[in-house]
Design a protein around this motif. Sequence first.
Motif, short mmCIF file in Angstrom:
data_model
loop_
_atom_site.label_atom_id
_atom_site.label_comp_id
_atom_site.label_asym_id
_atom_site.label_seq_id
_atom_site.Cartn_x
_atom_site.Cartn_y
_atom_site.Cartn_z
N LYS A 138 8.08 -2.97 4.92
CA LYS A 138 6.68 -2.36 4.14
C LYS A 138 5.54 -2.97 4.62
O LYS A 138 4.41 -2.29 4.72
CB LYS A 138 7.06 -2.85 2.81
N HIS A 173 12.05 -7.09 3.06
CA HIS A 173 11.04 -5.96 2.94
C HIS A 173 9.85 -5.96 3.95
O HIS A 173 8.82 -5.48 3.65
CB HIS A 173 10.69 -5.64 1.74
N ASP A 189 11.99 7.12 2.41
CA ASP A 189 12.00 5.80 1.48
C ASP A 189 10.91 6.31 1.05
O ASP A 189 9.55 6.11 1.50
CB ASP A 189 12.27 4.62 2.23
N VAL A 190 10.71 6.30 -0.45
CA VAL A 190 9.31 6.60 -1.14
C VAL A 190 8.42 5.19 -1.12
O VAL A 190 7.11 5.38 -1.02
CB VAL A 190 9.74 7.02 -2.62
N TRP A 191 9.08 4.09 -1.16
CA TRP A 191 8.39 2.71 -1.05
C TRP A 191 7.62 2.73 0.34
O TRP A 191 6.51 2.07 0.34
CB TRP A 191 9.32 1.91 -1.49
N ASP A 192 8.25 3.23 1.23
CA ASP A 192 7.54 3.51 2.50
C ASP A 192 6.17 4.12 2.46
O ASP A 192 5.07 3.86 3.10
CB ASP A 192 8.29 3.78 3.83
N THR A 193 6.05 5.27 1.82
CA THR A 193 5.20 6.17 1.57
C THR A 193 4.12 5.49 0.65
O THR A 193 2.95 5.38 1.00
CB THR A 193 5.66 7.54 0.75
N VAL A 194 4.50 4.69 -0.44
CA VAL A 194 3.57 3.75 -1.13
C VAL A 194 2.96 2.88 -0.24
O VAL A 194 1.68 2.34 -0.46
CB VAL A 194 4.42 3.12 -2.28
N ALA A 195 3.93 2.02 0.46
CA ALA A 195 3.06 0.95 1.73
C ALA A 195 2.09 1.68 2.58
O ALA A 195 1.12 1.11 2.77
CB ALA A 195 4.20 0.31 2.19
N GLU A 224 7.72 10.19 5.94
CA GLU A 224 8.95 10.04 5.30
C GLU A 224 9.99 10.89 5.33
O GLU A 224 11.06 10.92 5.81
CB GLU A 224 8.81 9.08 4.14
#
Length: 130
Positions: A49, A46, A96-102, A83
């Motif tokens: 991220k 990852h 990718d929602v986790w990219d937005t979180v990052a 994203e």
Amino acid sequence: MPAPPEGLDASPWRRRGGYLVLVALAACQVWALYLYAPGQGPNPGHVDKLVHVALFAVPVALAVALRLRWVVTLLVLHALVSEPLQGLLTRQREADVWDTVADGIGIVIGVAVARRFRTGGDRLPTESTS
């Protein structure tokens, strides 16, 4: 006599240099988020991220240091829409929602780092002689 400005406000040349670096960082952000095709290079685990964190932390820290709140606001908005835009505008990328979180974590880190340095958090405490 008023106190001299701090940080990047100290001289017009530093401020202009900061603007140029900010523009270069924006270009890197656009390239990495929209033009870079996954699979063009190594991507272990990852690591992407961490790239997202850096893509937002560095320009946000610089914008805060330059006291450009409107740029910070634009970067927050860009983090929220980048994203979905990747999913809509590119064939090789997907949202990718986790990219937005990052991205959000990068924004928080950028603000925290810039504020710490602006308030003198980078200086060692001085000893008082009594």
